[in-house]
Write an enzyme that holds these catalytic residues in place. Sequence first.
Site, PDB file in Angstrom:
ATOM      1  N   SER A  43      36.817  40.573  38.824  1.00 14.07           N
ATOM      2  CA  SER A  43      37.633  41.779  38.806  1.00 14.07           C
ATOM      3  C   SER A  43      38.276  41.592  37.376  1.00 14.07           C
ATOM      4  O   SER A  43      39.346  41.167  37.119  1.00 14.07           O
ATOM      5  CB  SER A  43      38.582  41.417  39.631  1.00 14.07           C
ATOM      6  N   VAL A  95      34.380  31.668  30.785  1.00  9.61           N
ATOM      7  CA  VAL A  95      33.628  31.638  31.935  1.00  9.61           C
ATOM      8  C   VAL A  95      31.956  31.504  31.103  1.00  9.61           C
ATOM      9  O   VAL A  95      31.777  32.435  30.418  1.00  9.61           O
ATOM     10  CB  VAL A  95      33.677  32.786  32.740  1.00  9.61           C
ATOM     11  N   GLY A 123      38.422  44.369  35.238  1.00 12.64           N
ATOM     12  CA  GLY A 123      38.435  45.580  34.517  1.00 12.64           C
ATOM     13  C   GLY A 123      37.448  46.522  35.179  1.00 12.64           C
ATOM     14  O   GLY A 123      36.424  46.208  35.734  1.00 12.64           O
ATOM     15  N   ARG A 124      37.511  47.837  34.781  1.00 15.60           N
ATOM     16  CA  ARG A 124      36.690  48.903  35.232  1.00 15.60           C
ATOM     17  C   ARG A 124      36.264  49.761  34.083  1.00 15.60           C
ATOM     18  O   ARG A 124      37.016  49.902  33.095  1.00 15.60           O
ATOM     19  CB  ARG A 124      37.306  49.653  36.396  1.00 15.60           C
ATOM     20  N   ASP A 126      40.616  58.223  36.075  1.00 12.60           N
ATOM     21  CA  ASP A 126      39.860  57.000  35.520  1.00 12.60           C
ATOM     22  C   ASP A 126      38.887  57.250  34.370  1.00 12.60           C
ATOM     23  O   ASP A 126      38.590  56.537  33.485  1.00 12.60           O
ATOM     24  CB  ASP A 126      39.254  56.313  36.760  1.00 12.60           C
ATOM     25  N   VAL A 136      45.029  42.770  38.305  1.00  9.11           N
ATOM     26  CA  VAL A 136      45.733  43.637  39.791  1.00  9.11           C
ATOM     27  C   VAL A 136      44.758  43.329  40.808  1.00  9.11           C
ATOM     28  O   VAL A 136      45.247  42.955  41.936  1.00  9.11           O
ATOM     29  CB  VAL A 136      45.733  45.075  39.474  1.00  9.11           C
ATOM     30  N   HIS A 188      74.229  50.504  52.236  1.00  8.69           N
ATOM     31  CA  HIS A 188      74.355  49.067  52.783  1.00  8.69           C
ATOM     32  C   HIS A 188      74.077  49.017  53.948  1.00  8.69           C
ATOM     33  O   HIS A 188      74.597  49.631  54.906  1.00  8.69           O
ATOM     34  CB  HIS A 188      75.602  48.721  52.257  1.00  8.69           C
ATOM     35  N   ALA A 204      45.784  55.993  40.914  1.00  9.14           N
ATOM     36  CA  ALA A 204      45.621  56.926  41.465  1.00  9.14           C
ATOM     37  C   ALA A 204      46.629  57.971  41.326  1.00  9.14           C
ATOM     38  O   ALA A 204      46.473  59.304  41.198  1.00  9.14           O
ATOM     39  CB  ALA A 204      45.625  56.734  42.950  1.00  9.14           C
TER      40      ALA A 204
END
Length: 493
Positions: free
Chosen positions: A297, A265, A299-300, A340, A211, A472, A348
Amino acid sequence: MPTVTIDGHGVPTLRKMDMDQFDVVVIGGGPGGYVAAIRAAQLGFKVACIDDWKNAKGLPAPGGTCTNVGCIPSKALLQSSEHFDHAQHHFAEHGITASGVTMDVAKMLARKDKVVRQNNDGILYLLKKNKVTFFHGRGSFARGATDGVYQIDVTEPAKISIQGMHIIIATGSVARALPGAAFDEKLVLSNDGALRIGETPKTLGVIGAGVIGLEMGSVWRRLGADVTVLEGLPVFLGVVDEQVAKEALKLFTKQGLKINLGVKVGAIKPGTNNVSVEYTTADGKTENVTFDRLIVSIGRVPNTNGLNADAAGVKLDERGFIAVDGDCKTTAANVWAVGDVVRGPMLAHKAEEEGVAVAERLAGQHPHIDFNCIPWVIYTSPEIAWVGQTEQQLQAAGVAYKAGSFPFMANGRARALGNTDGFVKIIADAKTDKVLGMHAVGPMVSELIAEGVMAMEFGASSEDIARICHAHPTLSEATKEAALAVDKRTLNM
Ligand code: FAD
Ligand code: NAI
């Protein structure tokens, strides 16, 4: 020691309290924590909320990751960069000539900081309005409960010890670093550094096509960076409905994001002005590429740093999250944890729902969160949004289903917007027609997904959505048409 009594809810609470004694102490002022504090105060508890986030001036900046280095600043930058992209590439088709369009990155960042500050201030106002006592500092358990009361020490910059009957831990998460490549926030960036790059890098490497990688990669690509994304898994957005992920990969690649899947990597070496990354491609080639900046980035991880949770009998699970049951109760009496720092999606709105639910449980209520009805949104352009089960999950579970899709290409509002990429898909149970999932990629699907969530929360059928009158011309008509498509009776395709 304060007296413990049973209040009107049948819940043990402290009464006749001193200034430093609280019914509920919330540690962490992110979306999980500050919302839990407000709801508990609304229910009549005396509440403290402790949060340690400081702004550049060292002042309190409640709102956690979400407000300071997450949801809010990333959406501010996505908006600014999207305007820039439109001015450069889409105004002309409306007959607007915009020559010499430039981006003042410093101004864009200042606007983002202002948006963040407005949210920080808003939260401080809300805490005050709800009579929540705010402490700016780090909270930690002094020890386990004594006569049912916990002592929480607050340090830096505050220095005070307070007491609470019920403790809600909402200490959030932090970015996961790659071994051997610590974040320096200058060249090797977490989400924090990625949100304050001072000038558009010529080349940007992103490790992890999740994300954050896609949202931040999109921001800097729109501003002119050459963005290469290195993803370890061989599939793109593996958790997303396959048809949506395939469409998104096609569109992002067309926009210019270079997405490499199945990459391994290797060494990451920051130099003076750039960083080199060694990696092996899916077909076994070794590459060594130098980027002006690198966002990692991947993950956390839950943040329990300095909490002294162990001393209070609060156990962690094998992945370092605070272990909780379905009601967010930890292993210590009257200690709860939300957001988290506990299992489940790191979102959130999930944190907020858990915060509210815990506060209501303290008041003897019986709230329920259906994790299957928590929506996800990726704020790229086009946006990706989903709720419930994917076709792949249903196939794996052997559930018979019907699916209907409708493309934005056939939606009048999308054509007027000039944004016809993507589609909406509704999945319903083959026998009962109950909605099992909604999956979309396209313009503003972050807003459309609420209809799918509501349908699922109300146990609606696809027929229900198909029979609802949608205004519409709106993008939401694509949702209605997707529901009609479940029964193979679209009207506009
Ligand atoms: P946090 O928001 O992390 O808040 C925890 C707070 O507690 C922090 O202020 C922390 O400093 C404080 N704290 C920690 N330990 C202590 C202590 N001992 N004492 C005092 N204070 C302490 N989610 C979405 O739903 N939508 C999005 O668009 C979205 N975008 C994101 C973009 C990025 C770049 C990132 C990184 C995340 C994003 N998220 C998004 C995820 C979202 O930010 C988190 O899920 C959410 O912030 C979790 O809330 P929380 O209250 O559990 O923790
Ligand atoms: P993520 O879990 O979304 O994506 C991480 C990606 O990195 C995955 O695709 C994974 O396969 C890959 N990866 C892991 N290790 C790797 C390695 N060694 N090499 C290459 N690739 C590797 O995590 P991300 O993007 O860091 O975001 C963290 C969380 O923050 C999200 O999962 C989400 O919960 C939250 N968030 C939510 C947003 C939203 O709701 N719009 C926006 C941003 C973040």
